[in-house]
Design an enzyme around this catalytic site. Structure first.
Site, PDB file in Angstrom:
ATOM      1  N   SER A 149     -12.556   1.127 -14.425  1.00 54.95           N
ATOM      2  CA  SER A 149     -13.630   2.122 -14.417  1.00 54.95           C
ATOM      3  C   SER A 149     -13.992   2.445 -15.853  1.00 54.95           C
ATOM      4  O   SER A 149     -13.252   2.111 -16.780  1.00 54.95           O
ATOM      5  CB  SER A 149     -13.165   3.392 -13.710  1.00 54.95           C
ATOM      6  OG  SER A 149     -12.400   4.194 -14.598  1.00 54.95           O
ATOM      7  N   ASP A 150     -15.126   3.117 -16.056  1.00 52.93           N
ATOM      8  CA  ASP A 150     -15.356   3.650 -17.391  1.00 52.93           C
ATOM      9  C   ASP A 150     -14.609   4.985 -17.467  1.00 52.93           C
ATOM     10  O   ASP A 150     -14.090   5.497 -16.472  1.00 52.93           O
ATOM     11  CB  ASP A 150     -16.847   3.793 -17.708  1.00 52.93           C
ATOM     12  CG  ASP A 150     -17.105   3.791 -19.218  1.00 52.93           C
ATOM     13  OD1 ASP A 150     -16.141   4.000 -19.989  1.00 52.93           O
ATOM     14  OD2 ASP A 150     -18.253   3.602 -19.638  1.00 52.93           O
ATOM     15  N   TRP A 151     -14.555   5.534 -18.650  1.00 48.85           N
ATOM     16  CA  TRP A 151     -13.744   6.727 -18.917  1.00 48.85           C
ATOM     17  C   TRP A 151     -14.093   7.855 -17.931  1.00 48.85           C
ATOM     18  O   TRP A 151     -15.191   8.415 -17.983  1.00 48.85           O
ATOM     19  CB  TRP A 151     -13.997   7.176 -20.355  1.00 48.85           C
ATOM     20  CG  TRP A 151     -13.165   8.317 -20.814  1.00 48.85           C
ATOM     21  CD1 TRP A 151     -13.289   9.631 -20.419  1.00 48.85           C
ATOM     22  CD2 TRP A 151     -12.075   8.289 -21.737  1.00 48.85           C
ATOM     23  NE1 TRP A 151     -12.348  10.409 -21.043  1.00 48.85           N
ATOM     24  CE2 TRP A 151     -11.597   9.604 -21.872  1.00 48.85           C
ATOM     25  CE3 TRP A 151     -11.464   7.274 -22.476  1.00 48.85           C
ATOM     26  CZ2 TRP A 151     -10.540   9.938 -22.717  1.00 48.85           C
ATOM     27  CZ3 TRP A 151     -10.411   7.618 -23.318  1.00 48.85           C
ATOM     28  CH2 TRP A 151      -9.958   8.932 -23.424  1.00 48.85           C
TER      29      TRP A 151
END
Ligand code: BGC
Length: 751
Positions: free
Chosen positions: A281-283
């Protein structure tokens, strides 16, 4: 306890052997508890400001506890052999199964030795050099203990307001796909288990570059034609280059957050494209699905993300906190967990981490490899190739090497941090060669005086906030003017500070920030003999400069060797060869602006005073500088464009053209082939890049360049995502940029 099979290093069992790796993964997984499996899907950011190996309090303590339990599969932002060793040791020696961590880091354009920002590198159109740049980054970063880079960013963008265009390859999916492949190959090399390669990440899947109004993280609403033909091709190209990981995106795509988007991650990426790696995932993008109004809480967010195919959770904590009970309650099938964990472990095996979790941790290598002269030479080379000459009236450039009084003006000319650009989290501030240094060191006998002029930012920027405030203090203009008065030639280095573009740095104006424009005009009043050197992370609107300033050099943010590269182009040792990877708009109102637009029903204004055509009443449609544009100190001429249509017999169309250097010095030209499919069942752009070749030509020399068009170039994706090649007529345009008028046509009949 260390997992029995984990550290066996049998030379007869190469990691590339997929079946063997699958068997090892299965055997390891049979030993794992559900919590340990979910742990592999959990990624924490490191202890950014820790000086010793161990985190101390609060969240850090929790991370440490989870590490020991084997509840962490990966860490990001831990770098440097000492730090990586310390954290890896906890995972390997203190957790029950001793599964090594995979260490991720944003190695975007270099680790310590910094290459030009990716947009600038793309302006070189030199795929080999771009690949080598990624190779260098991998060599340095892996020597610092890193296993995995969150690069390349392959997001296509048509919106220069979006600060992250600096991280990508610009507006074109064809060029973007080739650059994506080059970067993936460069990072990963031929053998992922070699200690000098990194696993790469194609990010941000998908549509992130189409954020509405160019505002970072904003909603993306695009049609299927754009998704399949513009956004997805570089991602697909990355899969074809065997990229090991994908990162999803912060944005909502057509109503569904990318992180919770099953169509993107499972149906398209993992099933249709047969991607075997894992998706991170992104942050906190898992958690952000709550703010999007998609998931009502962390539990729902974890469920949606894992169901959609997000395998690893970066820093949201929802996987580690929610997944076990979701599985126990029957809301998430354990098969989904198993699939994610298999993918993650497989990449760890491929990296050789089970053979030796510390193979990237060699302090001697770290000292020897990082910052080597050969990397600086390589960066210097690519930086020169990334420079684009936008204007050169009356051959003001190259500069004479002696007898000149040069007034060098602009805060950016002396800045040693800004040229590094954004995403330089491991490089040292003040480590780039400035333009001032580059010119002073250069072997010329001119007299150089430097004036700072207006301040661009309020202080040496460390925080994004400071960069949002452009200084309005006009002090400095008078000194700049005074210095210009006495000069034969003025070199003004203006633009954006390196940290004014990048993540979270969207702008509503693309003018020169602060009072730089005012200073430029004031200097012009007293001495119009100006060479404007632009430093910027994105296209800027420089109409006034284009109209008045005789020479304009697009020098982006060129990395560690910026000043040397700029000096070498200004003095003509290197004849500029870069070409723009993004259109430069005349004004922000034209955005989104791109060369491969579609015709409308009222395509072109027929005359000055006509109204009912698809145009503006206060601006023309065309860009200030088009995609693919860039001048040289010599000139090139294209002729004899011929087509050999063998589609019926051999399924291909051969195109050839002659390029001649008609000027007085040798130079490099990038010949570009654009195609238009005249009528199609889904309308096609007015032209699309489908080939390019670089040639080096001596004065007067002519070379014939050939291209081959097959179904891979002649087709397009329909609205169901199917590749279609249709019968009909096509036009070819060939030349040095996307406005070339040299044209030929051909027909194909598809059976
Ligand atoms: C960015 C990613 C990056 C991640 C980790 C996010 O804010 O969008 O591109 O890889 O942070 O640093």
């Amino acid at each position: 306890m260390v997992f029995a099979g984990a550290c066996s290093s049998d030379p007869n069992t190469p990691n590339k052997n997929t079946d063997l790796i699958d068997a090892k993964v299965d055997s390891l997984m049979s030993l794992m508890t559900l919590e340990e499996k979910i742990g592999q899907m959990n990624q924490y950011s490191g202890f950014m400001d820790f000086t010793g190996p161990r985190p101390k309090e609060g969240q850090q303590a929790k991370k440490l506890e989870h590490l020991k339990k084997g509840w962490v599969g990966s860490m990001l932002n831990v770098h440097g052999v000492e730090n990586v060793m310390a954290v890896q040791k906890i995972a390997v020696e203190e957790s029950r199964l001793g599964i090594p961590l995979i260490m991720g880091f944003d190695v975007i354009h270099g680790y310590k030795t910094i290459s030009p920002i990716p947009l600038a590198e793309t302006a070189s159109w030199n795929l080999e050099a771009i690949q080598k740049s990624a190779e260098m980054a991998a060599e340095e970063a892996s020597a610092a203990g890193i296993h995995w880079t969150f690069a390349p960013m392959v997001d296509i963008s048509r919106d220069a307001r979006w600060g992250r265009v600096m991280e990508g390859a610009g507006e074109d999916p064809y060029l973007g796909s080739l650059v994506a492949k080059a970067r993936v190959k460069g990072f990963q090399g031929d053998d992922l288990s070699a200690p000098n390669t990194l696993a790469a990440t194609a990010k941000h899947f998908a549509g992130y570059g189409f954020a509405e109004s160019g505002k970072d993280y904003n909603t993306v609403d695009i049609g299927t034609s754009t998704l399949h033909n513009m956004v997805n091709p570089p991602f697909k190209a990355a899969v074809e280059a065997d990229v090991k990981t994908f990162m999803n995106a912060f944005n909502v795509l057509n109503g569904i957050p990318a992180t919770g988007n099953k169509y993107l991650q499972r149906d398209l990426l993992k099933n249709q494209w047969d991607f075997k790696g894992f998706v991170v995932s992104d942050w906190d993008s898992v958690g952000e699905m709550i703010a999007h109004g998609f998931a009502k809480d962390g539990r729902a967010a974890a469920k949606y993300a894992v169901s959609a195919g997000s395998d690893m959770d970066m820093e949201s904590y929802h996987y580690i906190e929610q997944l076990a009970s979701l599985v126990e309650d029957g809301e998430v099938s354990e098969d989904l967990i198993n699939d994610a964990v298999k993918r993650i472990l497989k990449v760890k095996f491929e990296l050789g981490l089970f053979d030796n979790p510390y193979q990237y941790c060699d302090e001697k290598r770290e000292k020897e490899v990082i910052g080597q002269q050969k990397f600086h030479d390589q960066v210097f080379d690519l930086a020169k190739q990334s420079i684009v000459l936008l204007k050169n009236e009356n051959n003001l450039l190259p500069l004479k090497k002696s007898g000149q009084k040069i007034a060098l003006i602009g805060e950016l000319a002396a800045d040693k941090t800004s040229p590094l650009g954004n995403w330089i989290i491991a490089a040292e501030d003040n480590s780039a060669v400035s333009v001032l240094e580059g010119l002073e060191k250069y072997d010329a006998t001119n007299e150089i005086t430097f004036e700072n002029g207006v301040k661009l930012v309020t202080s040496q920027p460390t925080f994004a906030q400071e960069l949002k405030i452009n200084n309005t203090d006009s002090a400095g203009i008078a000194e700049a003017v005074a210095s210009a008065k006495n000069a034969d030639v003025v070199v003004m280095v203006l633009g954006e500070h390196g940290r004014q573009s990048g993540e979270g740095r969207s702008r509503t104006s693309l003018d020169l920030p602060g009072l730089q424009q005012q200073m430029l005009e004031a200097v012009y009043e007293v001495n119009p003999n100006i060479v404007l050197v632009l430093n910027n992370g994105r296209p800027l609107t420089i109409n006034w400069a284009d109209k008045h300033i005789p020479a304009i050099v697009e020098a982006w943010q060129l990395g560690s060797q910026a000043g040397n590269a700029i000096a070498s182009v200004l003095y003509g040792d290197y004849n500029p060869s870069g070409k723009l990877p993004m259109s430069f708009p005349k004004n922000v109102g034209q955005i989104p602006l791109y060369y491969n637009y579609k015709s409308t029903g009222r395509p072109a204004p027929k005359g000055e005073n006509e109204v009912f055509w698809s145009t503006y009443i206060d601006s023309s449609n065309d860009p200030l500088y088009p995609f693919g544009y860039g001048l040289s100190y010599t000139n090139f001429d294209y002729k004899n464009l011929t087509i050999d249509n063998r589609y019926k017999e051999e399924g291909k169309v051969l195109v050839s053209v002659e390029v001649q250097n008609t000027g007085k010095r040798e130079g490099i030209e990038t010949a570009q082939l654009y195609l238009q499919d005249e009528y199609a069942s889904v309308t096609r752009p007015v032209r699309e890049l489908k080939g390019f070749k670089q040639v080096e030509l001596a004065p007067g020399e002519i070379k014939t360049i050939e291209f081959e068009l097959t179904n891979a170039e002649l087709g397009f994706y329909d609205n169901d995502g199917e590749w279609l090649v249709e019968s009909g007529s096509f036009h070819i345009y060939l030349g040095g940029d996307s406005t070339s008028q040299l044209k030929q046509s051909f027909q194909i009949t598809v059976k």
